[in-house]
Design a protein around this motif. Structure first.
Motif, mmCIF file in Angstrom:
data_model
loop_
_atom_site.group_PDB
_atom_site.id
_atom_site.type_symbol
_atom_site.label_atom_id
_atom_site.label_comp_id
_atom_site.label_asym_id
_atom_site.label_seq_id
_atom_site.Cartn_x
_atom_site.Cartn_y
_atom_site.Cartn_z
ATOM 1 N N PRO A 84 0.966 -1.323 -0.017
ATOM 2 C CA PRO A 84 -0.017 -0.075 0.038
ATOM 3 C C PRO A 84 0.791 1.304 0.133
ATOM 4 N N LEU A 85 1.888 1.455 0.714
ATOM 5 C CA LEU A 85 2.679 2.280 0.855
ATOM 6 C C LEU A 85 3.429 2.635 -0.454
ATOM 7 N N SER A 86 4.015 1.801 -1.140
ATOM 8 C CA SER A 86 4.846 1.727 -2.483
ATOM 9 C C SER A 86 3.810 2.378 -3.624
ATOM 10 N N LEU A 87 2.297 1.552 -3.386
ATOM 11 C CA LEU A 87 1.395 2.114 -4.319
ATOM 12 C C LEU A 87 0.845 3.481 -4.180
ATOM 13 N N ALA A 88 0.678 3.870 -3.190
ATOM 14 C CA ALA A 88 0.348 5.395 -2.668
ATOM 15 C C ALA A 88 1.392 6.256 -3.298
ATOM 16 N N ASN A 89 2.950 5.972 -2.988
ATOM 17 C CA ASN A 89 3.833 6.672 -3.358
ATOM 18 C C ASN A 89 3.833 6.857 -4.809
ATOM 19 N N SER A 90 3.733 5.798 -5.412
ATOM 20 C CA SER A 90 3.601 5.592 -6.945
ATOM 21 C C SER A 90 2.597 6.560 -7.618
ATOM 22 N N ALA A 91 1.318 6.531 -6.887
ATOM 23 C CA ALA A 91 0.166 7.388 -7.328
ATOM 24 C C ALA A 91 0.680 8.925 -7.418
ATOM 25 N N LEU A 92 1.324 9.247 -6.340
ATOM 26 C CA LEU A 92 1.742 10.563 -6.169
ATOM 27 C C LEU A 92 3.035 10.919 -7.071
ATOM 28 N N GLY A 93 3.646 9.942 -7.488
ATOM 29 C CA GLY A 93 4.443 10.028 -8.417
ATOM 30 C C GLY A 93 4.175 10.615 -9.736
ATOM 31 N N VAL A 94 3.082 10.405 -10.140
ATOM 32 C CA VAL A 94 2.307 10.811 -11.214
ATOM 33 C C VAL A 94 2.576 12.548 -11.415
ATOM 34 N N LEU A 95 2.499 13.014 -10.176
ATOM 35 C CA LEU A 95 2.644 14.523 -10.187
ATOM 36 C C LEU A 95 4.112 14.986 -9.627
ATOM 37 N N PHE A 96 4.717 14.087 -8.913
ATOM 38 C CA PHE A 96 6.156 14.555 -8.117
ATOM 39 C C PHE A 96 7.253 13.872 -8.544
ATOM 40 N N PRO A 102 13.595 8.551 6.056
ATOM 41 C CA PRO A 102 14.510 7.302 5.621
ATOM 42 C C PRO A 102 13.717 5.903 6.085
ATOM 43 N N LEU A 103 12.894 6.125 7.302
ATOM 44 C CA LEU A 103 12.234 5.021 7.477
ATOM 45 C C LEU A 103 11.140 4.655 6.469
ATOM 46 N N LEU A 104 10.433 5.606 6.038
ATOM 47 C CA LEU A 104 9.396 5.638 5.076
ATOM 48 C C LEU A 104 9.878 5.055 3.770
ATOM 49 N N ARG A 105 10.941 5.314 3.413
ATOM 50 C CA ARG A 105 11.568 5.015 2.087
ATOM 51 C C ARG A 105 11.907 3.457 2.158
ATOM 52 N N VAL A 106 12.493 3.075 3.211
ATOM 53 C CA VAL A 106 12.728 1.708 3.648
ATOM 54 C C VAL A 106 11.313 0.921 3.271
ATOM 55 N N VAL A 122 19.460 5.043 -17.306
ATOM 56 C CA VAL A 122 19.910 6.136 -16.303
ATOM 57 C C VAL A 122 18.805 6.068 -15.377
ATOM 58 N N PHE A 123 18.983 5.632 -14.150
ATOM 59 C CA PHE A 123 18.069 5.595 -13.305
ATOM 60 C C PHE A 123 18.336 6.607 -12.424
ATOM 61 N N ILE A 124 17.383 8.116 -12.396
ATOM 62 C CA ILE A 124 17.707 9.195 -11.719
ATOM 63 C C ILE A 124 17.126 8.894 -10.243
ATOM 64 N N LYS A 125 17.787 9.237 -9.294
ATOM 65 C CA LYS A 125 17.101 9.196 -8.116
ATOM 66 C C LYS A 125 16.548 10.332 -7.636
ATOM 67 N N THR A 126 15.408 9.944 -6.815
ATOM 68 C CA THR A 126 14.532 11.166 -6.429
ATOM 69 C C THR A 126 14.654 11.373 -4.907
ATOM 70 N N PRO A 127 15.154 12.691 -4.737
ATOM 71 C CA PRO A 127 15.641 12.964 -3.414
ATOM 72 C C PRO A 127 14.468 12.968 -2.434
ATOM 73 N N ASP A 128 13.389 13.497 -2.760
ATOM 74 C CA ASP A 128 12.092 13.395 -1.742
ATOM 75 C C ASP A 128 11.218 12.501 -2.220
ATOM 76 N N LEU A 129 10.453 11.672 -1.439
ATOM 77 C CA LEU A 129 9.425 10.622 -1.466
ATOM 78 C C LEU A 129 8.335 11.617 -1.897
ATOM 79 N N PRO A 130 7.916 11.339 -3.121
ATOM 80 C CA PRO A 130 6.457 11.933 -3.570
ATOM 81 C C PRO A 130 5.556 11.803 -2.642
#
Length: 198
Positions: free
Chosen positions: A30-42, A110-114, A75-83
């Motif tokens: 669920p966290l990965s999917l929610a983060n991915s949904a916001l990734g559409v914008l961010f 950092p914990l949320l990213r894990v 080229v896998f560009i790292k995203t500094p802030d979680l969407p």
């Protein structure tokens, strides 16, 4: 969307971390999917890709020779802030609460990213040309990997929060290690030399 189709032509593919069109989760989380949904914008809009500067922006570059003989570069560009946290950062900035909210978000991120990354196969982009079908189940190895990463993530979050507070208060950064004292033998030898008659 899957890996690129094999081609005899050399190609470079740019992938932004957490962009759901290029970096969708591999497992139901669920966290990965929610983060991915916001990734559409961010993470997905052109502005995020346009900000990539080779050699400056953190990225993982993986060369692959495809089955048609062409050389693909991913080229896998790292995203500094979680969407997932970007709306909170934007909201805090809009009402002038960034100095209060930033240390809290940087402590949690950092914990949320894990936990978010537990929904992906690989964050080092080791096999970008391998197609991974979506699964409803997270492998036990990914769960163990995440559990092992939690202590380090908690420490990183605490360090981030302290750094933010010190920066806001305009205090100098903490020294990484204290200055070493001269060895006792050196001090004794100096004292002996001083005491010796001329």
């Amino acid at each position: 969307m899957g890996p690129a189709a094999p081609s005899k032509y050399d190609s470079t593919y740019y992938i932004r971390e957490y962009d759901p069109y290029a970096d969708f989760p591999a497992y139901f989380n669920p966290l990965s999917l929610a983060n991915s949904a916001l990734g559409v914008l961010f993470a997905h809009p052109d502005a995020y890709y346009d900000s990539y500067i080779p050699g400056t922006t953190p990225a993982i570059i993986t060369p692959v020779t495809n089955s048609a003989g062409g050389h693909d570069t991913y080229v896998f560009i790292k995203t500094p802030d979680l969407p997932l946290l970007v709306p909170l950062r934007i909201g805090a900035g809009a009402i002038g609460l960034t100095p209060l909210v930033k240390p809290l978000l940087d402590a949690v991120e950092p914990l949320l990213r894990v936990l978010v990354d537990m929904g992906y196969t690989d964050r080092e982009n080791l096999n970008p040309a391998k197609k991974t079908p979506f699964s409803l189940f997270t492998p036990l190895s990914k769960i163990v990997e995440a559990l092992n990463a939690i202590p380090g993530a908690l420490q990183e979050g605490a360090n981030n929060s302290v750094d933010d507070i010190r920066s806001e208060l305009h205090l100098p950064a903490l020294a990484a290690t204290p200055a070493a004292s001269p060895p006792v033998t050196t001090l004794a030898a100096s004292a002996k030399k001083t005491a010796a008659p001329a």
